[in-house]
Every structure is written in C-alpha cells, then in structure tokens.
Write a protein that holds these residues in place. Structure first.
Motif, PDB file in Angstrom:
ATOM      1  N   ARG A   1       0.834  -1.205   0.000  1.00  0.00           N
ATOM      2  CA  ARG A   1       0.000   0.000   0.000  1.00  0.00           C
ATOM      3  C   ARG A   1       0.871   1.260   0.000  1.00  0.00           C
ATOM      4  NH1 ARG A   1      -2.796  -1.127   4.213  1.00  0.00           N
ATOM      5  NH2 ARG A   1      -1.878   0.352   5.680  1.00  0.00           N
ATOM      6  N   LEU A   2       1.968   1.223   0.751  1.00  0.00           N
ATOM      7  CA  LEU A   2       2.890   2.357   0.772  1.00  0.00           C
ATOM      8  C   LEU A   2       3.570   2.539  -0.584  1.00  0.00           C
ATOM      9  CD1 LEU A   2       4.604   1.906   4.269  1.00  0.00           C
ATOM     10  CD2 LEU A   2       3.002   3.705   3.605  1.00  0.00           C
ATOM     11  N   LEU A   3       3.928   1.429  -1.216  1.00  0.00           N
ATOM     12  CA  LEU A   3       4.554   1.506  -2.537  1.00  0.00           C
ATOM     13  C   LEU A   3       3.607   2.159  -3.541  1.00  0.00           C
ATOM     14  CD1 LEU A   3       6.254  -2.020  -2.697  1.00  0.00           C
ATOM     15  CD2 LEU A   3       7.418   0.189  -2.527  1.00  0.00           C
ATOM     16  N   LEU A   4       2.346   1.768  -3.481  1.00  0.00           N
ATOM     17  CA  LEU A   4       1.355   2.391  -4.360  1.00  0.00           C
ATOM     18  C   LEU A   4       1.192   3.870  -4.033  1.00  0.00           C
ATOM     19  CD1 LEU A   4      -1.320  -0.449  -4.472  1.00  0.00           C
ATOM     20  CD2 LEU A   4      -0.197   0.555  -6.470  1.00  0.00           C
ATOM     21  N   GLY A   5       1.262   4.177  -2.758  1.00  0.00           N
ATOM     22  CA  GLY A   5       1.090   5.558  -2.330  1.00  0.00           C
ATOM     23  C   GLY A   5       2.177   6.488  -2.826  1.00  0.00           C
TER      24      GLY A   5
END
Length: 230
Positions: free
Chosen positions: A156-160
């Motif tokens: 989720r952080l990578l997508l963010g």
C-alpha cells in the motif's frame, strides 16, 4: 507494580495485555489520551468495596501531547500507588523519556524482528526464492497474521509513493520522512503501477478470505504462492 507494555508489534503487545488483564480480579481501564490527574486521584482515593485492589490499565497514556510538568505529576501519582497493579499499554514504541519516568517499572517491549524489514524491502518480481525462505524464517518468531499485515502495508505504501493522485495516498505516506520515501520509490521502481495494483488486490483478497473463513488453503500456503508469483 507498574508494568509498561509497548512496541511496534501492537498485535503481540495487545495479546500480552489481555493476558495481564486476566490476572486481575478487579480492573479498570482508562483511555490514557483522555485521562487527567484529577481522574487518577479520584480513582485511587475511591472507597468502592467491590474494587479493593484498584488495578488499573492506561491505554496510550503517552500518545497525547502533554507538558513535561503534567507528565511528571501523573507519573508521581502512579508511583505513589505502585503497590497496586498498574499497567500502561502503548500501541507504539514508547520514547525513552517516558520510560525514564518509571525507573522501577517492568517494561515489556514487542518489536518486529529486523529480518522482517529486510523481507519487506525485498518484495519485488523475480525474488521469489529469497522471499519464500525469509518468510518461513520469520514465521519462527512472528505470527502469520502480523507478517501478512506488514506485507499489505508495504505494498500500500509503494502504491502511495508512485501514484499521488490515487486512493492509496494514505495519511501514513504523507508522514514519511524523505529518506523513507526514497527507499520506497527505489523499491517501487521494480514494478509497473498496474502490476503493483494487481498484486495488492490479490493479497487483499487472500487476507479477506482468511478473515472470513473462506480461504481454500492454509494462509501460509496462500502467501507462499503469492510470493512466488510477484
């Protein structure tokens, strides 16, 4: 006795808190962010015969921004009553300045193993063998649910960090330090956005199926296949 339970691994620390609670016959739990010195004084001075032991749990006492003088006053009152069972639970790792207020307390810290962070930063295509071996190594010391939670969070952080206009721009991403964002951007460079979104949805489906009891195989096996297919 004053016991302080804290650490990055809030799931394990919460489980330990439940164990501590089961040791007490009489117990009051307070939200540490809302409690005042007056509330504590009233609790300890009360004369309810059904609550003779005066055991108390304070959750997230250090989370609220308080003045040093207020914290010292609260700490002083708690130490005056340390013959009772006083448990302070923090969902994060408590800063040393807070722990130093209670030098005689028993401190129980639940942090994630360092290898877990190495594992999370190694999530990338073509790295299945290493991920699989490391995943099973971490399982020796950490619950499978914790590892899955951290994998979901990492993706989720990578997508963010790569899609600032998307729903994945969570508050946690905005609070990251520049060096943390740079490391995530470097890792995100191994993926294209569509692929990253696809594996996030796949992992979310695995997690949801496990939590609803509809997963067709053990969770560990499902994550094994997931890691090999990244």
């Amino acid at each position: 006795m004053i016991t302080i339970i804290n650490g990055q691994d809030s799931i394990s620390s919460r489980e330990y808190l439940f164990e501590k609670k089961n040791e007490f016959l009489s117990l009051r739990t307070f939200e540490g962010e809302k409690i005042t010195i007056a509330d504590l004084a009233e609790f300890f001075q009360g004369t309810n015969f059904l609550d003779e032991e005066k055991n108390i749990v304070l959750e997230n006492l250090f989370s609220k921004k308080r003045s040093d003088s207020e914290l010292k006053e609260i700490a002083s009152l708690l130490k005056e009553n340390e013959k009772r069972n006083i448990v302070i639970w923090e969902e994060k790792e408590a800063l040393s300045k807070y722990l130093n207020l209670f030098p005689k307390s028993a401190v129980k810290t639940f942090n994630y193993p360092k290898i877990l962070f190495s594992f999370l930063e190694s999530l990338k295509p073509g790295n299945g063998k290493f991920l699989l071996e490391t995943f099973h190594q971490i399982l020796k010391t950490s619950a499978q649910e914790i590892i899955v939670f951290m994998i979901v969070r990492q993706i989720r952080l990578l997508l963010g960090v790569i899609d600032k206009s998307s729903k994945f721009q969570i508050e946690e991403v905005k609070k990251l330090a520049p060096w943390q964002k740079q490391r995530l951007l470097k890792q995100a460079g191994f993926f294209d956005q569509d692929h990253l979104t696809k594996i996030y949805k796949k992992l979310y489906k695995i997690d949801l199926s496990y939590k609803t009891g509809t997963l067709s195989m053990p969770l560990v096996n499902a994550i094994d296949f997931f890691l090999l297919e990244i």
